[in-house]
Design an enzyme around this catalytic site. Structure first.
Site, PDB file in Angstrom:
ATOM      1  N   GLY A 124      41.804  35.499  46.591  1.00 48.13           N
ATOM      2  CA  GLY A 124      40.730  35.974  45.943  1.00 48.13           C
ATOM      3  C   GLY A 124      40.580  35.863  44.526  1.00 48.13           C
ATOM      4  O   GLY A 124      41.606  35.278  44.171  1.00 48.13           O
ATOM      5  N   GLU A 166      41.017  39.662  39.563  1.00 44.36           N
ATOM      6  CA  GLU A 166      40.811  40.837  39.355  1.00 44.36           C
ATOM      7  C   GLU A 166      41.015  41.658  40.512  1.00 44.36           C
ATOM      8  O   GLU A 166      41.886  42.847  40.562  1.00 44.36           O
ATOM      9  CB  GLU A 166      39.352  41.091  38.930  1.00 44.36           C
ATOM     10  N   GLU A 181      47.139  34.844  46.212  1.00 43.44           N
ATOM     11  CA  GLU A 181      46.558  33.401  45.721  1.00 43.44           C
ATOM     12  C   GLU A 181      45.108  33.702  44.978  1.00 43.44           C
ATOM     13  O   GLU A 181      44.109  34.205  45.699  1.00 43.44           O
ATOM     14  CB  GLU A 181      45.960  32.710  47.056  1.00 43.44           C
ATOM     15  N   CYS A 234      39.355  27.065  44.251  1.00 41.37           N
ATOM     16  CA  CYS A 234      40.261  28.115  43.249  1.00 41.37           C
ATOM     17  C   CYS A 234      40.977  27.066  42.174  1.00 41.37           C
ATOM     18  O   CYS A 234      41.160  27.243  40.879  1.00 41.37           O
ATOM     19  CB  CYS A 234      41.138  28.800  43.884  1.00 41.37           C
ATOM     20  N   GLU A 265      37.269  31.500  34.525  1.00 42.78           N
ATOM     21  CA  GLU A 265      36.925  30.713  35.738  1.00 42.78           C
ATOM     22  C   GLU A 265      35.524  30.782  36.190  1.00 42.78           C
ATOM     23  O   GLU A 265      34.974  32.014  36.236  1.00 42.78           O
ATOM     24  CB  GLU A 265      37.679  31.313  36.873  1.00 42.78           C
TER      25      GLU A 265
END
Ligand code: NAD
Length: 505
Positions: free
Chosen positions: A233, A236, A256, A290, A391
């Site tokens: 995820g 943070e 990850e 990601c 991101e």
């Protein structure tokens, strides 16, 4: 027809004790796809207790690797038989295109099959080569043993395959597991739980709970009876999971996390191939990957040509119903995500980036409902700008000019993330040299996004800790034990200096 799935605890499906359920929304048209239980903390405890009991009893870890491999293959066969349902759920719950949804199911099957195969070669025990001087006349061997109860926390972008990246190696190594699917897209994983049920594992070995990340995710990360947490995820939330895991019982943690990967076109790249590759790198699954190649680094001499050709190609891509096999780009997952992306786009314009494609909403009947973002390309991006640093998780590309290969490598590495990256060149040796200098877990040369169960995947820096897939992905679900077998003839003499008089007869 609404698709309603249940919790899976200790070999049984149940609606759960909480009457309120989580609604799953189709991001293409905002219709209701189905609903899932919102598990309670008591149910979380029950799932962990079932996994604990199953692990401690040895019903699973005590099986031979060959027996566990057979069970994994049975699950793979059940998933294969259910491919159509799983693809349909992935399209409806997460806006996956037909190609992405099929790719995801295939990757899940391949991962289960790969770990079943890996169990055929002995990984559990290995002797250390004898070294008499160092080992003081002993035989030493290393065992790989299951860790115990694992918790898997999964995101919505690739819920099925990212779930199976955890489930397959955890089960292969003899662990038991509690899986928490993402709230936005939990259905494919819950359908996968049915496949596991049909495959007939002992009760409690595999459990699945849906519910809020804040409540159920945190409870699993902090649970004293859980021995390992595997999380995929955002960075943070990953930090939060790691701190809960540390504070509770110092459980083993693999993370990850997010990325801001650089895709580098070298001077001698085949531009036809590289431009199509760059579009695929940032637009696959609407940029919600990601390791998406969201920073395209282009030599200044080719800059304007590359921008022009990128825009021409991107304008032709079909955006719309992800269930139409011709569609390249579906919706983004939610209104919240759509608004977040829009804020990054307006912020980039304010920061002085040049918008060359997209930026405005899509019009037409298809786009009246749902969460749509047009492919968006920014030129004249400096690596210091927010769009090049954070991101975005949407179909937004930053094209950055560079003057030398060293500068390209420096820009690529100037990021808090280190998940993926690409290098495009006709000269393989040169491309490999650049790849070696990128501080990321994966680098594709003349390709992008291709992942296979044989190769470890994971991040440097704030993109994560540990690796999934490959042999490393299996070993990540094991503890290492050293057994020392003393073979010296005069063992009694060893203790004489310490015990002194006591050893004299
Ligand atoms: P997220 O961090 O919001 O949620 C991921 C999972 O964690 C979900 O199941 C969620 O319910 C749960 N969760 C949320 N808050 C939690 C908490 N406080 N404690 C425990 N669990 C909690 O991420 P997302 O929005 O679902 O996914 C997008 C992010 O995932 C992006 O940052 C993306 O880069 C990252 N991602 C990384 C990889 C990788 O392999 N590195 C793969 C896919 C996605």
């Amino acid at each position: 027809m609404s698709k309603d799935y249940d919790l899976y605890i200790n070999g049984q499906f149940s609606k759960g004790e909480n009457e309120a359920r989580l609604t799953v929304i189709n991001p293409s048209d905002e219709s209701v796809v189905g609903s899932v239980p919102s598990a309670t903390l008591a149910e979380t405890d029950a799932a962990v207790a079932a996994a604990r009991l199953a692990f401690d009893s040895g019903v699973w870890s005590g099986l031979s690797p060959a027996q566990r491999a057979e069970a994994l293959l049975r699950i793979a066969a059940e998933v294969k038989a259910d491919q159509e349902t799983l693809v349909d759920l992935l399209i409806k719950e997460s806006g996956s295109t037909v190609g992405k949804a099929n790719g995801e199911v295939n990757l899940a099957i391949k991962t289960l099959t790969y770990y079943a195969k890996l169990l055929q070669s002995p990984y559990e025990e290995a002797a250390i080569a004898a070294d008499e001087e160092a080992a003081l006349y002993s035989h030493n061997f290393i065992r790989r043993e299951a860790i115990g109860v694992c918790a898997a926390i999964v995101p919505w972008n690739f819920p099925l395959s990212l779930g199976v990246w955890k489930i397959a190696p955890a089960l292969a190594a003899g662990n038991t597991i509690v899986v928490k699917p993402p709230s936005e897209a939990p259905l494919a994983l819950l359908a996968f739980a049915k496949a596991v049920h049909r495959a007939g594992l002992p009760k409690g070995v595999f459990n699945m709970l849906t519910g809020s990340g804040k409540v159920i995710g945190e409870a699993l990360a902090a649970h004293p009876l859980v021995d390992k947490v595997a999380f995929t995820g955002s960075t943070e939330v990953g930090k939060r999971v790691m701190s809960l895991a540390a504070q509770s019982n110092l459980k083993i943690t693999t993370l990850e996390l997010g990325g801001k990967s650089a895709n580098i076109l070298l001077e001698d790249a085949d531009l036809d191939e590289a431009i199509d590759g760059a579009l695929f790198a940032f637009l696959y699954h609407s940029g919600q990957v990601c390791e998406s190649g969201t920073r395209l680094l282009v030599p200044r001499s080719k800059y304007e040509e590359v921008i022009k050709r990128l825009v021409e190609r991107a304008e032709k891509l079909k955006i719309g119903d992800p269930g139409d096999p011709e569609t390249s780009i579906g919706p983004v997952i939610s209104k919240r995500q759509q608004e977040k992306i829009a804020a990054y786009i307006s912020g980039a314009i304010k920061e002085g980036a040049r918008l060359v494609l997209g930026g405005e909403p899509l019009s037409g009947k298809t786009f009246e409902k749902g969460f749509w973002v047009r492919p968006t390309i920014f030129a004249d991006v400096k690596n210091e700008m927010t769009i090049a640093r954070e991101e975005i998780f949407g179909p937004v590309l930053s094209v950055i000019a560079y003057d030398s290969e060293e500068e390209a490598i420096r820009i690529a590495n100037d990021s808090i993330y280190g998940l993926g990256g690409g290098v495009w060149s006709k000269d393989y040796r040169r491309a490999v040299e650049v790849a070696k200098q990128l501080r990321t877990g994966t680098v594709w040369i003349n390709s992008y996004h291709l992942l296979s169960p044989i190769a470890p995947f994971g991040g440097y820096k704030q993109s994560g800790i540990g690796r999934e897939l490959g042999l490393q992905g299996l070993l990540a679900y094991t503890q290492t034990k050293h057994i020392h077998l003393d073979l010296a003839n005069d063992r009694g003499a060893r203790y004489q200096r310490f015990l002194g008089q006591a050893t004299k007869k």
